[in-house]
Scaffold this motif. Structure first.
Motif, PDB file in Angstrom:
ATOM      1  N   PRO A  61       0.816  -1.231   0.000  1.00  0.00           N
ATOM      2  CA  PRO A  61       0.000   0.000   0.000  1.00  0.00           C
ATOM      3  C   PRO A  61       0.839   1.265   0.000  1.00  0.00           C
ATOM      4  O   PRO A  61       0.460   2.267  -0.609  1.00  0.00           O
ATOM      5  CB  PRO A  61      -0.814  -0.129   1.296  1.00  0.00           C
ATOM      6  N   LEU A  62       2.001   1.224   0.673  1.00  0.00           N
ATOM      7  CA  LEU A  62       2.884   2.392   0.699  1.00  0.00           C
ATOM      8  C   LEU A  62       3.430   2.682  -0.697  1.00  0.00           C
ATOM      9  O   LEU A  62       3.450   3.840  -1.144  1.00  0.00           O
ATOM     10  CB  LEU A  62       4.039   2.129   1.671  1.00  0.00           C
ATOM     11  N   LEU A  63       3.847   1.634  -1.404  1.00  0.00           N
ATOM     12  CA  LEU A  63       4.345   1.806  -2.767  1.00  0.00           C
ATOM     13  C   LEU A  63       3.239   2.230  -3.714  1.00  0.00           C
ATOM     14  O   LEU A  63       3.469   2.957  -4.679  1.00  0.00           O
ATOM     15  CB  LEU A  63       4.986   0.499  -3.258  1.00  0.00           C
ATOM     16  N   ARG A  64       2.008   1.747  -3.446  1.00  0.00           N
ATOM     17  CA  ARG A  64       0.877   2.104  -4.302  1.00  0.00           C
ATOM     18  C   ARG A  64       0.569   3.590  -4.203  1.00  0.00           C
ATOM     19  O   ARG A  64       0.194   4.229  -5.179  1.00  0.00           O
ATOM     20  CB  ARG A  64      -0.349   1.281  -3.915  1.00  0.00           C
ATOM     21  N   GLN A  65       0.718   4.153  -3.012  1.00  0.00           N
ATOM     22  CA  GLN A  65       0.401   5.562  -2.808  1.00  0.00           C
ATOM     23  C   GLN A  65       1.556   6.481  -3.190  1.00  0.00           C
ATOM     24  O   GLN A  65       1.347   7.666  -3.442  1.00  0.00           O
ATOM     25  CB  GLN A  65       0.022   5.810  -1.349  1.00  0.00           C
ATOM     26  N   SER A  66       2.777   5.952  -3.223  1.00  0.00           N
ATOM     27  CA  SER A  66       3.948   6.766  -3.535  1.00  0.00           C
ATOM     28  C   SER A  66       4.552   6.305  -4.849  1.00  0.00           C
ATOM     29  O   SER A  66       4.585   5.114  -5.147  1.00  0.00           O
ATOM     30  CB  SER A  66       4.993   6.649  -2.419  1.00  0.00           C
ATOM     31  N   SER A  67       5.021   7.244  -5.616  1.00  0.00           N
ATOM     32  CA  SER A  67       5.631   6.921  -6.902  1.00  0.00           C
ATOM     33  C   SER A  67       7.136   6.763  -6.704  1.00  0.00           C
ATOM     34  O   SER A  67       7.862   7.756  -6.593  1.00  0.00           O
ATOM     35  CB  SER A  67       5.333   8.031  -7.920  1.00  0.00           C
ATOM     36  N   ILE A  68       7.592   5.503  -6.631  1.00  0.00           N
ATOM     37  CA  ILE A  68       9.007   5.194  -6.410  1.00  0.00           C
ATOM     38  C   ILE A  68       9.560   4.537  -7.672  1.00  0.00           C
ATOM     39  O   ILE A  68       8.857   3.812  -8.373  1.00  0.00           O
ATOM     40  CB  ILE A  68       9.193   4.246  -5.206  1.00  0.00           C
ATOM     41  N   GLN A  69      10.829   4.775  -7.962  1.00  0.00           N
ATOM     42  CA  GLN A  69      11.453   4.182  -9.138  1.00  0.00           C
ATOM     43  C   GLN A  69      11.378   2.656  -9.084  1.00  0.00           C
ATOM     44  O   GLN A  69      11.271   2.055  -8.012  1.00  0.00           O
ATOM     45  CB  GLN A  69      12.905   4.638  -9.251  1.00  0.00           C
ATOM     46  N   THR A  70      11.448   2.046 -10.241  1.00  0.00           N
ATOM     47  CA  THR A  70      11.155   0.622 -10.374  1.00  0.00           C
ATOM     48  C   THR A  70      12.041  -0.264  -9.508  1.00  0.00           C
ATOM     49  O   THR A  70      11.552  -1.152  -8.806  1.00  0.00           O
ATOM     50  CB  THR A  70      11.298   0.191 -11.842  1.00  0.00           C
ATOM     51  N   ARG A  71      13.368  -0.054  -9.533  1.00  0.00           N
ATOM     52  CA  ARG A  71      14.268  -0.976  -8.836  1.00  0.00           C
ATOM     53  C   ARG A  71      14.090  -0.943  -7.317  1.00  0.00           C
ATOM     54  O   ARG A  71      13.904  -2.005  -6.705  1.00  0.00           O
ATOM     55  CB  ARG A  71      15.725  -0.698  -9.208  1.00  0.00           C
ATOM     56  N   PRO A  72      14.160   0.216  -6.651  1.00  0.00           N
ATOM     57  CA  PRO A  72      13.952   0.188  -5.191  1.00  0.00           C
ATOM     58  C   PRO A  72      12.559  -0.298  -4.804  1.00  0.00           C
ATOM     59  O   PRO A  72      12.406  -0.987  -3.778  1.00  0.00           O
ATOM     60  CB  PRO A  72      14.184   1.640  -4.768  1.00  0.00           C
TER      61      PRO A  72
ATOM     62  N   TRP B  42      24.175   4.180  -4.026  1.00  0.00           N
ATOM     63  CA  TRP B  42      24.093   4.520  -2.612  1.00  0.00           C
ATOM     64  C   TRP B  42      22.823   5.271  -2.261  1.00  0.00           C
ATOM     65  O   TRP B  42      22.316   5.138  -1.143  1.00  0.00           O
ATOM     66  CB  TRP B  42      25.327   5.331  -2.199  1.00  0.00           C
ATOM     67  N   ASN B  43      22.306   6.057  -3.185  1.00  0.00           N
ATOM     68  CA  ASN B  43      21.057   6.764  -2.859  1.00  0.00           C
ATOM     69  C   ASN B  43      19.919   5.758  -2.676  1.00  0.00           C
ATOM     70  O   ASN B  43      19.061   5.932  -1.800  1.00  0.00           O
ATOM     71  CB  ASN B  43      20.714   7.788  -3.943  1.00  0.00           C
ATOM     72  N   GLU B  44      19.921   4.678  -3.469  1.00  0.00           N
ATOM     73  CA  GLU B  44      18.889   3.653  -3.311  1.00  0.00           C
ATOM     74  C   GLU B  44      19.122   2.840  -2.037  1.00  0.00           C
ATOM     75  O   GLU B  44      18.164   2.436  -1.364  1.00  0.00           O
ATOM     76  CB  GLU B  44      18.863   2.742  -4.537  1.00  0.00           C
ATOM     77  N   ARG B  45      20.377   2.593  -1.678  1.00  0.00           N
ATOM     78  CA  ARG B  45      20.666   1.874  -0.434  1.00  0.00           C
ATOM     79  C   ARG B  45      20.177   2.680   0.778  1.00  0.00           C
ATOM     80  O   ARG B  45      19.614   2.117   1.717  1.00  0.00           O
ATOM     81  CB  ARG B  45      22.169   1.624  -0.298  1.00  0.00           C
TER      82      ARG B  45
ATOM     83  N   VAL C 203      15.018   9.112  -5.789  1.00  0.00           N
ATOM     84  CA  VAL C 203      14.484   7.823  -6.239  1.00  0.00           C
ATOM     85  C   VAL C 203      12.987   7.948  -6.497  1.00  0.00           C
ATOM     86  O   VAL C 203      12.289   6.950  -6.639  1.00  0.00           O
ATOM     87  CB  VAL C 203      14.747   6.697  -5.217  1.00  0.00           C
ATOM     88  N   LYS C 204      12.507   9.178  -6.565  1.00  0.00           N
ATOM     89  CA  LYS C 204      11.095   9.424  -6.817  1.00  0.00           C
ATOM     90  C   LYS C 204      10.806   9.239  -8.289  1.00  0.00           C
ATOM     91  O   LYS C 204      11.532   9.718  -9.166  1.00  0.00           O
ATOM     92  CB  LYS C 204      10.744  10.851  -6.396  1.00  0.00           C
ATOM     93  N   GLY C 205       9.726   8.501  -8.595  1.00  0.00           N
ATOM     94  CA  GLY C 205       9.295   8.359  -9.977  1.00  0.00           C
ATOM     95  C   GLY C 205       8.527   9.590 -10.414  1.00  0.00           C
ATOM     96  O   GLY C 205       8.495  10.618  -9.738  1.00  0.00           O
ATOM     97  N   SER C 206       7.890   9.493 -11.552  1.00  0.00           N
ATOM     98  CA  SER C 206       7.100  10.607 -12.063  1.00  0.00           C
ATOM     99  C   SER C 206       5.906  10.856 -11.148  1.00  0.00           C
ATOM    100  O   SER C 206       5.180   9.933 -10.777  1.00  0.00           O
ATOM    101  CB  SER C 206       6.613  10.310 -13.484  1.00  0.00           C
ATOM    102  N   THR C 207       5.725  12.126 -10.759  1.00  0.00           N
ATOM    103  CA  THR C 207       4.618  12.463  -9.853  1.00  0.00           C
ATOM    104  C   THR C 207       3.375  12.916 -10.607  1.00  0.00           C
ATOM    105  O   THR C 207       2.284  12.886 -10.052  1.00  0.00           O
ATOM    106  CB  THR C 207       5.045  13.569  -8.883  1.00  0.00           C
TER     107      THR C 207
END
Length: 616
Positions: A135-146, A327-330, A393-397
């Motif tokens: 649900p957290l990923l569904r509500q937030s636009s995060i890049q594919t790999r992380p 490192w930003n993704e880590r 690491v934010k995807g398209s908003t």
């Protein structure tokens, strides 16, 4: 209120109501569900789940968690591991051991738990949980790999954490009789392997039976759910909590066996997951008692801070040393680790068992597990967007537009939407038809949109609206019907007439997407006008220049296509609905070529050296 029927109804209202408010407000749904359950239970005392359902409550929660893990396993495809497989493998092996050790150390040294209880609780803390991560990923636009790493870790580590707790409990139970680690751990690992094998065999049987017609269509969902529950129960007979391993393996195996029959039940399983997550969170938070919180003190507060800022980041850093993950993704992975249903359910189960073994600290686990869940959900739920933005690491908003079919009209529409900063992707199976998209610099994907491989090769997450505009009306309808459950029936559109008076040869309205344009123009009409030089125009509305003013500036033959809200949300004019224009909106119209915008008139006057008009 202790009537079971009323309580079930109230749980449904609270759970789904919290989900709806989260959708409208953008708040984390899990936070709202925890708050709703806590208010209904210990605060307002509307009902007591343990009093209402008795011993059945634990069984209901266990089966619900099993179905949730199975549904999560069905979403895991090995193709996703091309870019994140190394990280997932490390977190599922080395990460579990490191997290277990650091969690147990913090529970003992910081929280002050006795060593056996600390070791068991450290194993449970390995879990993150799909009930909160997805649900957290569904509500937030995060890049594919992380996003993929977090999803895989949450589903794979849930049964692993339960297994760690079982290993710790059995060791401390049997060590009183002189048993060693080597006498306790191997049999438990063998039991877990047998449970996983049972889940795999069940998946093979279903994958063989469903495509061959051995099960009628109307029985496939009941058979699948019954099989999951059966595998879960049988595996638990082999070893406590081994059922979680079995159902997870069963789900992952089915997801990677290319069983086409499962595509038709995806909407149902997703609905079941939403209902189960909502109901279980309400029940567990409502069952919390004030006495469970009396054990909490300042040491537990420090422990929660150590868990957030030391244990999780160190686990990620150590596990991913030498990997190719940036490192930003880590750092992002080191912050995001919300806990959920499995942590609370397993802690409640072992709290009773530890008390029976004579460990008084066992009672602390219930209140402490809820404190961990609430703290991590609030901390990560309210900061995920901020942290993702800071770490890039934010995807398209902005909501994106997915266009199926490459034609001169769709390329012109794509160009117009790109100019308005809307993410656009044109999909077509013909390389030749995509020539214009390549020429105009429009993002495109060469492939069949209905092919399963497209789901893994093309990230569909950024696109909240789909327009099917190929020259085949039936194909457009098929595409809209296929994506309606994923994107939303009100967010899939197609060219072509639809309405109560549609021709008897037309396809049923229930299968079609919403018809673009109030006139219901089809592909033939739009392509003909495109050849005649019709173009897309944009008009921004304001308090001084409203919708009526815009209509006066446009020719009578112009057709309204959509409104673009300030946040990027698209609202289309269709045969069935007309959005309400307001100040700040941009109207995109399809107009004849002779119509010039005020900007064009001003530019032409400037070239001639004439006076510029006063701004409106």
């Amino acid at each position: 209120m202790q009537d079971q029927t009323l309580v079930i109804a109230l749980v449904g209202v609270l759970g789904i109501g919290a989900q709806w408010i989260a959708w409208r407000s953008g708040w984390p749904a899990i936070v709202l569900m925890l708050f709703a359950g806590f208010m209904a239970g210990p605060v307002l005392e509307l009902f007591d789940p343990e009093l209402v359902f008795g011993d059945l409550l634990e069984t209901m929660v266990a089966i619900g968690v099993a179905l949730i893990l199975f549904e999560g396993g069905l979403s895991l495809n090995f193709r996703e591991l091309r870019h994140s497989g190394q990280a997932v493998w490390r977190l599922a092996t080395l990460g579990v051991l490191v997290g277990w050790f650091l969690g147990a150390l913090a529970a003992h040294e910081v929280a002050g738990l006795v060593m056996p209880v600390a070791v068991l609780f450290g194993g449970i803390l390995v879990v993150t949980g799909p009930t909160v991560v997805i649900p957290l990923l569904r509500q937030s636009s995060i890049q594919t790999r992380p996003a993929s790493i977090l999803k895989w870790e949450s589903i794979v580590n849930d049964p692993t954490g339960a297994l760690c707790a079982v290993i710790a409990y059995e060791y401390f139970r049997l060590s009183a009789d002189g048993a060693t680690v080597f006498e306790v751990v191997p049999p438990l690992l063998i039991s877990a392997a047998l449970a996983g094998l049972l889940g795999y065999v069940a998946a093979v049987v279903i994958a063989w039976a469903f495509p061959r017609g051995a099960v009628p269509e109307y029985l496939k969902v009941p058979v699948l759910l019954t099989a999951v529950i059966g595998v879960f129960v049988l595996s638990n007979l082999i070893e406590h909590e081994a059922g979680l391993v079995a159902v997870t393996v069963m789900g992952v195996a089915l997801a990677n066996m290319n069983v086409q029959s499962l595509r038709s039940i995806h909407p149902f399983k997703e609905n079941i997951a939403v209902l189960l997550v909502s109901g279980i969170f309400i029940l567990l938070s409502a069952s919390l008692e004030w006495t469970d919180l009396e054990y909490l003190n300042w040491r537990f507060g420090v422990f929660l801070l150590v868990l957030l800022f030391v244990v999780r980041p160190l686990t990620i850093v150590i596990s991913l040393l030498g990997s190719s993950i940036p490192w930003n993704e880590r750092l992002f992975l080191g912050w995001i680790a919300p806990r959920g249903i499995v942590l609370v359910a397993i802690s409640g189960l072992f709290a009773l068992r530890l008390t029976e073994l004579g460990y008084d600290d066992g009672n602390i686990l219930i209140g402490l597990s809820f404190a961990v869940v609430v703290t991590t959900i609030v901390a990560h739920g309210f900061t995920v967007d901020l942290v993702a933005r800071l770490l890039k690491v934010k995807g398209s908003t902005r909501p994106g537009l997915l266009i199926v079919g490459s034609t001169p009209w769709t390329i012109a529409l794509a160009k117009q939407m790109l100019d308005l900063k809307t993410p656009v992707m044109v999909v077509d199976s013909s390389w030749q038809r995509l020539a214009l998209a390549r020429q105009k610099g429009v993002p495109f994907y060469h492939g069949e949109i209905l092919n399963e491989a497209t789901e893994h090769n093309l990230d569909l997450g950024p696109y909240q609206v789909l327009v099917a505009a190929t020259e085949n009306e039936a194909y457009n309808t098929l595409v809209c019907n296929e994506f309606a459950h994923e994107i939303g029936r009100d967010s899939v559109y197609q060219l072509g007439e639809a309405g109560d008076d549609y021709d008897r040869h037309s396809l049923p309205v229930a299968l079609r997407g919403r018809a673009l344009f109030e006139s219901g123009w089809g592909v033939t009409e739009t392509n003909q006008r495109q050849k005649e030089g019709w173009v897309f125009r944009k008009t921004r509305l304001s308090e001084e220049f409203d919708y009526e003013d815009a209509q006066e500036k446009l020719p009578e033959s112009a057709h309204m296509l959509l409104l673009l809200r300030e946040g990027g949300r698209m609202r289309f004019f269709t045969h069935a609905a007309r959005p309400e224009p307001r100040a700040g909106d941009i109207i995109v119209t399809f107009t004849p070529p002779q119509q010039r915008t005020p900007e064009e008139v001003a530019a032409r006057r400037a070239r001639k050296g004439g006076p510029k008009p006063e701004p409106a």
